[in-house]
Design a protein around this motif. Structure first.
Motif, PDB file in Angstrom:
ATOM      1  N   GLU A 230       2.128   1.764  -3.573  1.00 15.09           N
ATOM      2  CA  GLU A 230       1.120   2.370  -4.448  1.00 15.09           C
ATOM      3  C   GLU A 230       1.000   3.863  -4.184  1.00 15.09           C
ATOM      4  O   GLU A 230       0.835   4.652  -5.116  1.00 15.09           O
ATOM      5  CB  GLU A 230      -0.232   1.696  -4.240  1.00 15.09           C
ATOM      6  CG  GLU A 230      -0.321   0.308  -4.820  1.00 15.09           C
ATOM      7  CD  GLU A 230      -1.647  -0.341  -4.537  1.00 15.09           C
ATOM      8  OE1 GLU A 230      -2.604   0.373  -4.151  1.00 15.09           O
ATOM      9  OE2 GLU A 230      -1.739  -1.568  -4.703  1.00 15.09           O
ATOM     10  N   LYS A 231       1.080   4.252  -2.917  1.00 14.36           N
ATOM     11  CA  LYS A 231       1.007   5.662  -2.572  1.00 14.36           C
ATOM     12  C   LYS A 231       2.232   6.424  -3.081  1.00 14.36           C
ATOM     13  O   LYS A 231       2.131   7.562  -3.517  1.00 14.36           O
ATOM     14  CB  LYS A 231       0.887   5.829  -1.059  1.00 14.36           C
ATOM     15  CG  LYS A 231       0.371   7.178  -0.634  1.00 14.36           C
ATOM     16  CD  LYS A 231       0.359   7.296   0.873  1.00 14.36           C
ATOM     17  CE  LYS A 231      -0.945   6.809   1.430  1.00 14.36           C
ATOM     18  NZ  LYS A 231      -1.059   7.090   2.886  1.00 14.36           N
TER      19      LYS A 231
ATOM     20  N   ARG B 152       0.834  -1.208   0.000  1.00 16.84           N
ATOM     21  CA  ARG B 152       0.000   0.000   0.000  1.00 16.84           C
ATOM     22  C   ARG B 152       0.871   1.261   0.000  1.00 16.84           C
ATOM     23  O   ARG B 152       0.556   2.233  -0.685  1.00 16.84           O
ATOM     24  CB  ARG B 152      -0.906  -0.013   1.217  1.00 16.84           C
ATOM     25  CG  ARG B 152      -1.932   1.062   1.220  1.00 16.84           C
ATOM     26  CD  ARG B 152      -2.832   0.896   2.415  1.00 16.84           C
ATOM     27  NE  ARG B 152      -4.004   1.710   2.279  1.00 16.84           N
ATOM     28  CZ  ARG B 152      -4.952   1.794   3.156  1.00 16.84           C
ATOM     29  NH1 ARG B 152      -4.880   1.074   4.266  1.00 16.84           N
ATOM     30  NH2 ARG B 152      -5.994   2.561   2.959  1.00 16.84           N
ATOM     31  N   ASP B 153       1.972   1.235   0.730  1.00 15.15           N
ATOM     32  CA  ASP B 153       2.913   2.361   0.709  1.00 15.15           C
ATOM     33  C   ASP B 153       3.539   2.534  -0.675  1.00 15.15           C
ATOM     34  O   ASP B 153       3.768   3.646  -1.130  1.00 15.15           O
ATOM     35  CB  ASP B 153       4.024   2.160   1.743  1.00 15.15           C
ATOM     36  CG  ASP B 153       3.522   2.282   3.162  1.00 15.15           C
ATOM     37  OD1 ASP B 153       2.453   2.895   3.364  1.00 15.15           O
ATOM     38  OD2 ASP B 153       4.209   1.763   4.070  1.00 15.15           O
TER      39      ASP B 153
END
Length: 115
Positions: free
Chosen positions: A46-47, A43-44
């Motif tokens: 993708e951010k 998720r990090d």
């Protein structure tokens, strides 16, 4: 005399700005720095890879300036017109590519008002 200044301005600022937009060196470096130090989960990642938006508030005034230079100097010094036309041709191709393939296509309202 002023036409040479504006031809140089268009070539240096305009054409180099378009080349900078297609290369996007700054976001690439920032992504790799984030990837090395901050990213721990998927998720990090993708951010960190989020390209953001086109930044219309920064890009539109410069495009308007080049358009105004083309209008004004088309009458006064027509030698400037090929440089303006080349700039807008490059800008059209680059920004079309960036909007279609790079930047987020998400909008706040998502046209909910009309449906």
């Amino acid at each position: 005399m002023k036409a040479t200044f504006f031809m140089t301005y268009i070539m240096v600022d305009g054409w180099a700005g378009i080349a900078n937009e297609i290369l996007r060196v700054k976001p690439l470096v920032i992504y790799h720095l984030k990837n090395m130090f901050i990213v721990k989960t998927e998720r990090d990642r993708e951010k960190a890879m989020d390209p953001g938006s086109i930044g219309l508030a920064e890009n539109l005034p410069s495009l308007q300036l080049y358009f105004l230079l083309g209008l004004v100097y088309a009458v006064v010094t027509p030698i400037l017109l090929p440089f303006i036309i080349i700039f807008f041709a490059f800008a059209f191709l680059v920004y079309r590519h960036q909007i279609i393939n790079v930047y987020n296509q998400e909008y706040e309202s998502a046209a909910e008002l009309f449906f």
